[in-house]
Write an enzyme that holds these catalytic residues in place. Structure first.
Site, PDB file in Angstrom:
ATOM      1  N   ASP A  16     -40.353 -42.976  24.024  1.00 61.09           N
ATOM      2  CA  ASP A  16     -41.364 -41.959  23.761  1.00 61.09           C
ATOM      3  C   ASP A  16     -40.987 -41.274  22.453  1.00 61.09           C
ATOM      4  OD1 ASP A  16     -43.537 -40.110  24.564  1.00 61.09           O
ATOM      5  OD2 ASP A  16     -43.039 -40.847  26.568  1.00 61.09           O
ATOM      6  N   ASP A  38     -46.320 -39.581  21.368  1.00 59.65           N
ATOM      7  CA  ASP A  38     -46.801 -38.487  22.210  1.00 59.65           C
ATOM      8  C   ASP A  38     -47.711 -37.502  21.479  1.00 59.65           C
ATOM      9  OD1 ASP A  38     -46.308 -36.881  24.793  1.00 59.65           O
ATOM     10  OD2 ASP A  38     -45.769 -35.421  23.259  1.00 59.65           O
ATOM     11  N   GLU A  61     -50.760 -41.815  22.066  1.00 58.87           N
ATOM     12  CA  GLU A  61     -51.466 -40.987  23.054  1.00 58.87           C
ATOM     13  C   GLU A  61     -52.479 -40.166  22.275  1.00 58.87           C
ATOM     14  OE1 GLU A  61     -50.742 -37.646  26.520  1.00 58.87           O
ATOM     15  OE2 GLU A  61     -49.793 -37.429  24.582  1.00 58.87           O
ATOM     16  N   HIS A 108     -47.611 -40.755  33.961  1.00 56.18           N
ATOM     17  CA  HIS A 108     -46.848 -39.597  34.453  1.00 56.18           C
ATOM     18  C   HIS A 108     -47.619 -38.285  34.326  1.00 56.18           C
ATOM     19  CE1 HIS A 108     -46.527 -39.424  30.180  1.00 56.18           C
ATOM     20  NE2 HIS A 108     -45.972 -38.234  30.247  1.00 56.18           N
ATOM     21  N   ASP A 109     -48.797 -38.322  33.704  1.00 55.51           N
ATOM     22  CA  ASP A 109     -49.607 -37.105  33.555  1.00 55.51           C
ATOM     23  C   ASP A 109     -50.827 -37.114  34.465  1.00 55.51           C
ATOM     24  OD1 ASP A 109     -48.015 -36.046  31.512  1.00 55.51           O
ATOM     25  OD2 ASP A 109     -49.145 -37.097  29.955  1.00 55.51           O
TER      26      ASP A 109
HETATM   27  C1  GLC Z   1     -48.032 -35.648  26.422  1.00 56.91           C
HETATM   28  C2  GLC Z   1     -47.127 -36.080  27.539  1.00 56.91           C
HETATM   29  C3  GLC Z   1     -47.010 -34.961  28.524  1.00 56.91           C
HETATM   30  C4  GLC Z   1     -46.430 -33.767  27.819  1.00 56.91           C
HETATM   31  C5  GLC Z   1     -47.206 -33.424  26.545  1.00 56.91           C
HETATM   32  C6  GLC Z   1     -46.410 -32.511  25.663  1.00 56.91           C
HETATM   33  O1  GLC Z   1     -49.315 -35.384  26.864  1.00 56.91           O
HETATM   34  O2  GLC Z   1     -47.590 -37.252  28.116  1.00 56.91           O
HETATM   35  O3  GLC Z   1     -46.242 -35.309  29.642  1.00 56.91           O
HETATM   36  O4  GLC Z   1     -46.435 -32.666  28.686  1.00 56.91           O
HETATM   37  O5  GLC Z   1     -47.495 -34.551  25.772  1.00 56.91           O
HETATM   38  O6  GLC Z   1     -45.364 -33.206  25.043  1.00 56.91           O
END
Ligand code: GLC
Ligand code: CA
Length: 578
Positions: free
Chosen positions: A102, A203, A260, A332-333
């Site tokens: 990540d 991310d 993402e 995971h979100d």
């Molecule tokens: C992304 C991650 C998430 C995190 C956020 C802040 O959305 O997937 O888990 O809380 O970024 O880093």
């Protein structure tokens, strides 16, 4: 016809996301670790996984579960050592698997050395690594609300300034306009790539471009604030920063990168995933975003099958004009896909296999989230105290403020909480699902005696062994080409309960047809059938030939002439005449 594709090494790969904290604890402290991951590489190989994405394992105070990094060059003690990480890389390579990490570079932790130095000297060099701005008459510089609730601005102690954070206040945003900061980040990225990483999951990256005038936006909640994605939406120029990042790092290593990306501007997909795109691919979140509550989790409507089917199809049709996206049902979100996208009657092994099939055979890179391959589901949550997730706690108070009862607020969180995906991986029927010999950091889903790896290993008809066959089919010499590059074409969209599509190229036509309804359904086939290559209701145990993970043999499916009859929750993968 699709435009010709410039072939890349990662196009036909299957990826798997590991959430290290919840994967496997080897030393009994209740927290998953690198040693645990290394011990399960053979398991992942047996599932057909090529690329493993590790959620953050860097040193972190874990305010946001490692997405708040305090040292980009160090492994969190909780997870192990750099030696163990190097061993993981080597062991993965031995098995012809790739590791991606990540990359959290929109923000760091407030405990990072850069931020600590900035606080000590709020007008100095390091303050410019962040966004330090003067307040307005004792108020924050603007009215933006962070993703996790509350203002995006936090006072800098001892000054009349504030610093900017789009996530938690312990996650200050990094100033991408500062070339020095950028070059520090690039150096770090290259350091990891030099070690042998295959790439990164990047991310929250769309957020790196700010409107430097930090204007106010139309308030959109009872707190008088405006959601910070409005600024992301209103500002141009993220592409220049992303190209700069790519040029200085990923492109030198032929890395695989998956972004993402939410809130992309319309018409920009080509810039993100085209041949010269900022990333190799980005996640397709269209199904996850479909049911976003306007005010929060508490007003999210249940998933509507037709809307979901249309959303998936529209996205596939658009994406294939430009490149490849990464397909997920959960991460995971998000809550577990089985609990979210399947109606209650379908949350069975058959329904789980059906959902997996229609997802994995879409055009794009399948990303399987840990536990998905055994059909893990949302947990039962009895009190807000059982949750750990920072976002869940915020959503709980939003629901209470909106006037919901404690019970209703809890129900909203139970359905949507990120902790549903973060409960420990269910390895066996042993205490704590075999995840740890100690006390798990987050509770184990109480259904583990019924849903776990070890039970499923020995059952040829289990979800796990079905996933193996499904992946084997996708990667088989015979069908790899059509499942990787074949065009996606939806069909039977006017039926009530059938989700179906073709994957087709010049020489092959595959029909994937699933019945999401509670009753049997029939479709009239458009092309003659050559053979059924996979089905989730084969009674023939050899059809579930897990040992060789084979898809071979004609699966049972109910044909009569040109109609295909599908029971409730049945899926069939059929090779048709072209
Ligand atoms: C992304 C991650 C998430 C995190 C956020 C802040 O959305 O997937 O888990 O809380 O970024 O880093
Ligand atoms: Ca541990």
């Amino acid at each position: 016809m699709l435009k010709p594709v410039n072939r890349k090494w990662w196009h036909d790969k299957i990826a798997y996301q590991i959430y290290p904290k919840s994967f496997l604890d080897a030393n009994g402290d209740g927290i998953g670790d690198l040693e645990g991951i290394i011990s399960k590489l053979d398991y992942l190989k047996s599932l057909g996984i090529d690329i493993i994405w590790l959620s953050p394992i860097y040193k972190s105070p874990f305010v946001d579960q490692g997405y708040d990094i305090s040292d980009y060059y160090a492994i969190a003690e909780e997870f192990g050592t750099m030696e163990e990480f190097d061993l993981l890389l080597a062991e993965a390579e031995k098995r012809d698997m790739h590791i991606i990490m990540d990359l959290v570079i929109n923000h760091c932790s407030d405990k990072h050395e850069w931020f600590q130095k900035a606080l000590m000297d709020p007008y100095g060099e390091y303050a410019d690594y962040f966004y330090f701005r003067k307040g307005r008459d004792g108020n924050p510089p603007s009215n933006l609300r962070s993703y996790f609730g509350g203002s995006c601005w936090e006072p800098v102690p001892g000054t009349d300034m504030y610093y900017f954070h789009m996530f938690a206040k312990e996650q200050p945003d990094l100033n991408w306009e500062n070339p020095k900061l950028r070059s520090e980040l690039y150096k770090m990225v290259n350091w990891w790539l030099e070690k042998g990483l295959a790439g990164f999951r990047v991310d929250a990256i769309i957020n790196i471009k700010k409107d430097l005038s930090f204007p106010d936006f139309e308030p959109d909640g009872p707190d008088g604030l405006a959601h910070c994605w409005k600024m992301v939406d209103s500002v141009d120029g993220v592409g220049d920063l992303l190209q700069d990042l790519k040029r200085n790092t990923f492109s030198k290593y032929d890395s695989f990168t998956v972004g993402e990306v939410f809130n992309m501007h319309e018409g920009e997909l080509e810039n993100f995933i085209g041949d010269e795109g900022h990333f190799s691919t980005i996640f397709d979140f269209s199904a996850q975003c479909m049911d976003e509550g306007i005010n929060g989790w508490y007003d999210i409507p249940p998933v509507d099958f037709r809307l979901w089917r249309q959303t998936v199809a529209n996205s596939q049709l658009e994406v294939q004009k430009h490149g490849f996206e990464a397909n997920i049902i959960e991460n995971h979100d998000e809550p577990r896909g089985v609990s979210r996208f399947l109606p209650e009657y379908a949350r069975t092994p058959d329904g789980t296999k059906m959902l997996g099939t229609v997802s994995v055979l879409l055009r794009g890179i399948p990303f399987i989230y840990q536990g998905q391959e055994i059909g893990m589901q949302n947990a039962v949550w009895n009190s807000i105290d059982e949750f750990d997730d920072i976002n869940t706690k915020d959503q709980y108070s939003i629901a209470l403020q909106a006037g919901l009862s404690d019970e209703a607020a809890l129900a909203a969180c139970a359905a949507m909480s990120r902790d549903n995906a973060r409960t420990p991986m269910q390895w066996s029927s042993d205490p704590n699902a075999g995840f740890t010999s100690g006390t798990p950091w987050l509770k184990v889903n109480s259904n583990y005696p019924a849903i776990n790896v070890s039970l499923q290993e020995t059952d040829p008809s289990s979800v796990l062994n079905y996933y193996r066959r499904l992946i084997t089919l996708r990667k088989s010499p015979e069908f790899r080409e059509v499942f990787t590059y074949g065009e996606f074409a939806p069909v039977y969209m006017d039926t009530d309960s059938i989700m179906a599509y073709y994957r087709v190229n010049d020489s092959q036509r595959m029909l994937i047809a699933a019945n999401f309804g509670s009753e049997a359904a029939e479709i009239k086939l458009e092309y003659p059938v050559k053979r059924v290559v996979l089905g989730n209701m084969s009674n023939d145990p050899a059809g579930g030939a897990c040992a060789e993970a084979s898809y071979a043999g004609t699966e049972s499916a109910d044909f009569s002439g040109e109609t295909l009859k599908l029971s409730s929750c049945e899926v069939a993968v059929i090779e048709c005449e072209i």
